[in-house]
Design a protein around this motif. Structure first.
Motif, PDB file in Angstrom:
ATOM      1  N   UNK A  96      -4.466  -1.164   8.492  1.00 44.22           N
ATOM      2  CA  UNK A  96      -5.490  -0.490   7.705  1.00 44.22           C
ATOM      3  C   UNK A  96      -4.773   0.326   6.573  1.00 44.22           C
ATOM      4  N   UNK A  97      -3.370   0.513   6.651  1.00 43.61           N
ATOM      5  CA  UNK A  97      -3.098   1.053   5.524  1.00 43.61           C
ATOM      6  C   UNK A  97      -2.737   0.212   4.376  1.00 43.61           C
ATOM      7  N   UNK A  98      -2.362  -1.143   4.785  1.00 41.92           N
ATOM      8  CA  UNK A  98      -2.339  -2.251   3.706  1.00 41.92           C
ATOM      9  C   UNK A  98      -3.914  -2.429   2.982  1.00 41.92           C
ATOM     10  N   UNK A  99      -4.837  -2.065   3.796  1.00 38.25           N
ATOM     11  CA  UNK A  99      -6.197  -2.526   3.425  1.00 38.25           C
ATOM     12  C   UNK A  99      -6.482  -1.202   2.696  1.00 38.25           C
ATOM     13  N   UNK A 100      -6.113  -0.287   2.878  1.00 38.92           N
ATOM     14  CA  UNK A 100      -6.509   0.886   1.702  1.00 38.92           C
ATOM     15  C   UNK A 100      -5.800   0.491   0.327  1.00 38.92           C
ATOM     16  N   UNK A 101      -4.683   0.052   0.455  1.00 34.14           N
ATOM     17  CA  UNK A 101      -3.851  -0.213  -0.724  1.00 34.14           C
ATOM     18  C   UNK A 101      -4.470  -1.492  -1.529  1.00 34.14           C
ATOM     19  N   UNK A 174      -5.082   8.452  11.720  1.00 35.27           N
ATOM     20  CA  UNK A 174      -4.877   9.675  11.348  1.00 35.27           C
ATOM     21  C   UNK A 174      -4.451  10.081   9.918  1.00 35.27           C
ATOM     22  N   UNK A 175      -3.502   9.091   9.717  1.00 36.40           N
ATOM     23  CA  UNK A 175      -2.655   9.380   8.387  1.00 36.40           C
ATOM     24  C   UNK A 175      -3.517   9.269   7.208  1.00 36.40           C
ATOM     25  N   UNK A 176      -4.454   8.257   7.191  1.00 35.80           N
ATOM     26  CA  UNK A 176      -5.591   8.152   6.231  1.00 35.80           C
ATOM     27  C   UNK A 176      -6.726   9.206   6.199  1.00 35.80           C
ATOM     28  N   UNK A 177      -6.904   9.660   7.332  1.00 33.79           N
ATOM     29  CA  UNK A 177      -7.956  10.720   7.521  1.00 33.79           C
ATOM     30  C   UNK A 177      -7.289  12.140   7.093  1.00 33.79           C
TER      31      UNK A 177
END
Length: 363
Positions: A96-101, A174-177
């Motif tokens: 998910x963090x890679x997808x955000x990037x 949680x970190x993204x939210x």
């Protein structure tokens, strides 16, 4: 370019895995010696010469489940052990963090800079271990030689292959939210820079009559100093997002929000009014949507009127609650419409119930 997407995806996810493991080791107060041993073993296995050589060979992209198996073996190459549930959570977080990037890359070529940011983090973790220096420099060399001078059309194909790999992923993290980068439904929020790039991307479109080499146009987008080992990547995508989250939470703790007393009172009054309106509708007496309840705090109407007479109605707002017995008959009639039959059940201690639930879940 689908056959060259694997190294980019693997190295980016590897960087995210290192970030998460570092954060968890610190949060659990693991000794420095053990923490360094875990990181050293993982990086050493990750950058194994034979493995990296095969990784950069053109090949079909792995499925997400196959990639998870690769990272599970990678994690367990160290002294650290994760159960299947923890491994799944770790992998979902990495994805998910890679997808955000990926979603927030300003252009297709920026995916290489995101990869280099992850490699920079891996290199920093490996500084205490000289034996890993050559392995890391080898990966940098392979990245630059394989991707730096690619035509933009190939970068576009590469980017779309990565998007396909990450599609249908809407796991809440949680970190993204906390950082306001993800909606409650799991959807990633694109940043404004991405919109700006889409609006201005026409000037980078290659036309047959331009007579301008592709590499020259591409260098205008990504200056050559971006690719140096110690170069400025020009983007924060691919850096440690958990550091940003920690800084944000620290600021919130240091400066708690100021609550306006007047706003708080007004909010409480509105909430009380809504709850009483709902109560009136539930008991069936008030069905009008614009109903405003009268609430009188005194059972004796004469005392209530005396009290109201002493108040300045222009300067204060209040709701009257009728606590008299006028509506008692109606309430009794409504309550009789809901017969309740008593049924004795065997009493169970709450600890026994928890034991039964645990035994059932294990079966």
């Amino acid at each position: 370019m689908a056959d060259r997407a694997l190294p980019i995806i693997f190295l980016n996810l590897s960087g995210e895995m290192i970030y998460v493991i570092q954060q968890r080791l610190e949060a659990q107060n693991i000794s420095e010696d053990k923490s360094r041993k875990v990181i050293q073993d993982i990086i050493s296995t990750m950058l194994n010469d034979q493995f990296i050589k095969e990784l950069f060979e053109p090949q079909h992209m792995y499925s997400r489940s196959a990639m998870q198996s690769v990272f599970e073996k990678l994690v367990h190459s160290s002294i650290m052990r994760l159960n299947s549930n923890s491994m799944s959570k770790l992998y979902d977080l990495m994805l998910m963090v890679f997808k955000y990037q990926v979603i927030n890359c300003e252009n297709y070529e920026e995916i290489l800079l995101v990869t280099l940011n992850h490699m920079d983090a891996i290199r920093n973790c490996a500084i205490p271990y000289p034996e890993l220096k050559d392995k890391i420099e080898n990966v940098y060399s392979l990245l630059i030689s394989n991707y730096k001078d690619m035509p933009r059309e190939d970068y576009e194909c590469l980017y779309k292959c990565i998007v396909v790999f990450l599609q249908d992923l809407n796991i809440r993290v949680s970190v993204l939210m906390k950082l306001g980068l993800q909606l409650p439904n799991g959807e990633i929020i694109p940043c404004k820079n991405k919109e700006r790039w889409n609006a201005n991307s026409a000037k980078f479109t290659y036309k047959s009559n331009d007579n301008i080499p592709v590499s020259k146009i591409q260098n205008e987008i990504l200056p050559s100093n971006r690719f140096e080992i110690d170069g400025d990547r020009g983007t924060t995508l691919g850096t440690n997002i958990y550091v940003q989250s920690a800084l944000l939470m620290s600021k919130r703790t240091d400066s708690p929000p100021q609550i306006n007393a007047a706003d708080s009172i007004e909010s409480d009054n509105c909430q009380a009014l809504e709850e009483i309106t709902l109560l009136g509708r539930l008991i069936g007496k008030y069905n009008q949507p614009d109903f405003v309840p009268e609430i009188m705090l005194c059972a004796n109407e004469e005392k209530e009127e005396t009290y109201l007479g002493t108040c300045n109605k222009d300067n204060c707002s209040f709701v009257s609650i009728n606590a008299s017995q006028v509506g008692q008959a109606e309430l009794e009639q409504i309550s009789n419409e809901f017969p309740v039959t008593e049924e004795r059940k065997e009493r169970n201690d709450i600890l026994e119930l928890l034991d039964i639930a645990e035994i059932t879940s294990q079966q």
